[in-house]
Write an enzyme that holds these catalytic residues in place. Structure first.
Site, PDB file in Angstrom:
ATOM      1  N   THR A  77       0.853  -1.203   0.000  1.00 34.30           N
ATOM      2  CA  THR A  77       0.000   0.000   0.000  1.00 34.30           C
ATOM      3  C   THR A  77       0.881   1.242   0.000  1.00 34.30           C
ATOM      4  O   THR A  77       0.692   2.168  -0.808  1.00 34.30           O
ATOM      5  CB  THR A  77      -0.928  -0.004   1.241  1.00 34.30           C
ATOM      6  OG1 THR A  77      -1.711  -1.187   1.211  1.00 34.30           O
ATOM      7  CG2 THR A  77      -1.831   1.213   1.275  1.00 34.30           C
ATOM      8  N   HIS A 180       3.960 -10.319   3.671  1.00 29.71           N
ATOM      9  CA  HIS A 180       3.009 -11.285   4.258  1.00 29.71           C
ATOM     10  C   HIS A 180       2.272 -12.118   3.217  1.00 29.71           C
ATOM     11  O   HIS A 180       1.512 -13.013   3.571  1.00 29.71           O
ATOM     12  CB  HIS A 180       2.012 -10.569   5.183  1.00 29.71           C
ATOM     13  CG  HIS A 180       1.025  -9.684   4.501  1.00 29.71           C
ATOM     14  ND1 HIS A 180      -0.268 -10.081   4.261  1.00 29.71           N
ATOM     15  CD2 HIS A 180       1.125  -8.433   4.023  1.00 29.71           C
ATOM     16  CE1 HIS A 180      -0.919  -9.080   3.670  1.00 29.71           C
ATOM     17  NE2 HIS A 180      -0.097  -8.073   3.511  1.00 29.71           N
ATOM     18  N   THR A 215      12.872   5.230  11.348  1.00 30.79           N
ATOM     19  CA  THR A 215      13.722   4.139  11.831  1.00 30.79           C
ATOM     20  C   THR A 215      13.308   2.820  11.180  1.00 30.79           C
ATOM     21  O   THR A 215      12.114   2.510  11.117  1.00 30.79           O
ATOM     22  CB  THR A 215      13.585   4.029  13.369  1.00 30.79           C
ATOM     23  OG1 THR A 215      13.960   5.288  13.911  1.00 30.79           O
ATOM     24  CG2 THR A 215      14.466   2.934  13.947  1.00 30.79           C
ATOM     25  N   CYS A 301      -9.455  -6.546   1.747  1.00 30.52           N
ATOM     26  CA  CYS A 301      -9.479  -5.118   2.058  1.00 30.52           C
ATOM     27  C   CYS A 301     -10.851  -4.505   1.811  1.00 30.52           C
ATOM     28  O   CYS A 301     -11.134  -3.412   2.259  1.00 30.52           O
ATOM     29  CB  CYS A 301      -8.437  -4.381   1.227  1.00 30.52           C
ATOM     30  SG  CYS A 301      -6.881  -5.199   1.289  1.00 30.52           S
TER      31      CYS A 301
HETATM   32  N1  PMP Z   1      -1.941  -4.847  -3.875  1.00 33.56           N
HETATM   33  C1  PMP Z   1      -2.474  -6.074  -3.991  1.00 33.56           C
HETATM   34  C2  PMP Z   1      -2.637  -6.666  -5.358  1.00 33.56           C
HETATM   35  C3  PMP Z   1      -2.860  -6.792  -2.860  1.00 33.56           C
HETATM   36  O1  PMP Z   1      -3.389  -8.004  -2.985  1.00 33.56           O
HETATM   37  C4  PMP Z   1      -2.671  -6.188  -1.587  1.00 33.56           C
HETATM   38  C5  PMP Z   1      -3.079  -6.922  -0.320  1.00 33.56           C
HETATM   39  N2  PMP Z   1      -4.369  -7.392  -0.295  1.00 33.56           N
HETATM   40  C6  PMP Z   1      -2.116  -4.908  -1.523  1.00 33.56           C
HETATM   41  C7  PMP Z   1      -1.759  -4.281  -2.682  1.00 33.56           C
HETATM   42  C8  PMP Z   1      -1.899  -4.213  -0.217  1.00 33.56           C
HETATM   43  O2  PMP Z   1      -0.925  -4.866   0.526  1.00 33.56           O
HETATM   44  P1  PMP Z   1      -0.642  -4.428   2.048  1.00 33.56           P
HETATM   45  O3  PMP Z   1      -1.984  -4.463   2.727  1.00 33.56           O
HETATM   46  O4  PMP Z   1       0.287  -5.452   2.556  1.00 33.56           O
HETATM   47  O5  PMP Z   1      -0.076  -3.062   2.017  1.00 33.56           O
END
Ligand code: PMP
Length: 357
Positions: A77, A180, A215, A301
């Protein structure tokens, strides 16, 4: 029922469980090796050495020529936001994750048009175009460098690709990813740049060559490096495992009526999106949860939003199909037995839910 059987966890596109080997490498950096990677004394140097080893491992995983091309961030993100904020005129594909679509909208960037699964090049040659490598809802694989020539810079959100499918950085100016998604910790990710670095967005320190203040999250970065090394060693085996599990689930669904597979012919084996006519994806997710299986009705999300999926909407999938969509995403802890059990339970859930409607 709270399932503790990790083989029944089929939501690996939302997140993967932390690999115990990764955790082992991280633990000292929560304790005795607590130094700040920017301090010049021995405590700091130990942390910095660990960070630079992680940078090399991550660079090797994605095929970057120089570890310097990898910046550590808090995740995809943030990486996406940093890239999109670096340009005044950018255009993004309509299939992107909200971590691209939301900042793009706020920053006044445009959205590319599509013809089905084909993303059309922009007409007005923006500075940057952004096209993801693997879609998080339907698994479609795109070649972002097919848009080279239509903009000066190409960005790709590779969050569902890194650590899972082979990465091709040819023609790519920027790439984003999160640890992750490949058995690393949450809250840490990377931003690759080919030559031109992104603009600094988080100001406040000289870390990461002045490109991101703050940091360094040393335990997280160490974990990402450990996960990258494991992915380098095990990615091919995991890929073949996902292909096999996907085939088992599809075979098990063959007896169902009125269902379709989404995503087209070029899809990541890790993600299976299926729609069942006239059903509600959420009801199936709840029903499957009762059987102890974790699947999802779309991107984690946006799982609390009742808005239809923008990906399926861009594909003009009829509402009666769109609403009955679930995503099954495979991981290395899923087994042939759990995949077969999942398809049986899903068929049962579909039949049961259809009799209620
Ligand atoms: N881009 C894509 C294609 C994702 O699948 C995700 C996680 N669902 C993200 C961005 C965002 O990743 P994060 O929540 O680890 O920042």
């Amino acid at each position: 029922m709270i399932s503790t059987d990790l083989s029944r966890y089929f939501d690996n596109a939302a997140t993967t469980p932390l690999d115990p080997r990764v955790l082992q490498e991280m633990i000292p950096f929560f304790g005795v090796d607590f130094g700040n990677a920017n301090s010049i004394h021995s405590f700091g140097r130990k942390a910095l050495d660990a960070v630079e080893l992680a940078r090399k491992r991550v660079a090797a995983l994605i095929g970057a020529e120089d570890p310097y091309q990898v910046l550590f961030t808090s995740g995809a993100t943030e990486s996406n936001n940093q890239v999109l904020r670096s340009f005044l005129r950018a255009a993004v594909s309509p299939f992107e994750h909200s971590a691209i679509l939301e900042p793009a909208r706020t920053l006044g960037h445009s959205t590319l048009e599509n013809d089905g699964l084909i993303v059309l090049p922009p007409k007005d040659r923006p500075e940057l175009v952004s096209l993801m490598s693997v879609n998080n809802e339907i698994g479609t694989i795109w070649q972002p460098n097919s848009l080279s020539g239509s903009a000066t810079y190409i960005h790709s959100d590779m969050t569902q690709a890194v650590g899972k499918v082979p990465i091709d950085l040819a023609g790519i100016s920027f790439a984003s990813f999160s640890a992750h998604k490949f058995y690393g910790p949450k809250g840490v990710g990377g931003l690759y740049f080919a030559e031109t670095p992104p603009s600094t967005w988080i100001l406040g320190g000289e870390q990461e060559h002045g490109l991101r203040g703050g940091t360094l999250n040393v335990p997280g970065i160490v974990g990402m490096g450990a996960a990258a090394q494991i992915a380098i060693d095990e990615q091919n085996v995991n890929f073949a495992h996902a292909e096999r599990l996907r085939a088992i689930v599809l075979e098990g669904l063959e007896g169902c009526t009125d269902w379709q597979i989404n995503g087209g012919s070029s899809v990541s084996p890790y993600i299976l999106s299926v729609s069942f006519l006239t059903l509600e994806g959420e009801s199936l997710v709840v029903e499957m949860d009762r059987f102890g299986y974790a699947i999802s009705s779309g991107a984690a999300c946006s799982s609390h939003s009742m808005e239809p999926s923008h990906v399926l909407t861009a594909l003009k999938i009829d509402e009666n199909w769109r609403r009955g969509t679930v995503r099954i995403s495979f991981g290395r802890l899923c087994t042939a037995e759990s995949a077969s059990g999942l398809s049986k339970s899903l068929r049962h859930a579909v039949e049961k839910t259809r009799t209620i409607y």
